[in-house]
Design a protein around this motif. Sequence first.
Motif: not given
Length: 263
Positions: A82, A109-110, A113, A116, A126-127, A130, A263
């Motif tokens: 990631r 977790e960030l 997320a 995606e 939100r995006e 983050i 994920r």
Amino acid sequence: MRNVPPAEVDHVDRAVLPIGTDYPPGHVLDWHVHRRAQFLYGATGVMVVDTAEGTWTVPPERAVLIPAATRHRVRMLGVSTRSLYIEPGAVPWWPGTCTVVDVPPLLRELLLAAVEFTPDYSLSGREGSIAATLLYEIAERAPLPFHVAIPASADLAEICRDYLAGPDAGVTNAAWAARTAMSERAFTRRFRAETGDSPAVWRSRARMLAAVPLLRTASVSEVGSRLGYTTPAAFTAAFTRVFGVPPSRFAASRQGHRPGPRR
């Protein structure tokens, strides 16, 4: 974004580009350069990052910060990454050399997320929040000692890279000095000047780095014996002294039960 070459989206007007990539076991990303700074996290497995200046081993639950325009090579050992590719101007505090850091649950977790997102994700809501929070969280991370320096001199660099490829506890300063046609004392002085460590200390740390990927598939006892330690306790003490955690944290039995990405 998943399995997208960074070059294909580098032009996108976003300070932070998250990309998730899956690699086959043992895959090597040969020497290359990114225009952006990179935050490289292995959601699984172990990574070994090389530059001209050093070698960084990235255990599970850790990441490496790679400065912009740094030529580097990455060996992937069962890794699903990631990554964040970040405009240098957005992170003036980014370290000037590669740096290994921990990845606590919130940061993990960030990252999960963020990969995606589409390349042109919304900067509001939100995006965008983050993406901004990721930079705040990365800035809070402290450096971890999972690296050794590589000398600038070609002859010393060759000796060090040979040792990293096959660490041997029986190697001596005299043997290394003979390869450079120098006295042991002169060699040691020159080696310390270029790396900051004596040859013996450097080799000890190099063996500890070599232990991290070995622990993926072998027990603490097996790895310690392979690296020249007479007892598991001696290996554990040496490993803990260098890295601040025992080798059991990275042993095969633990990794086999570590949950993967959700994920």
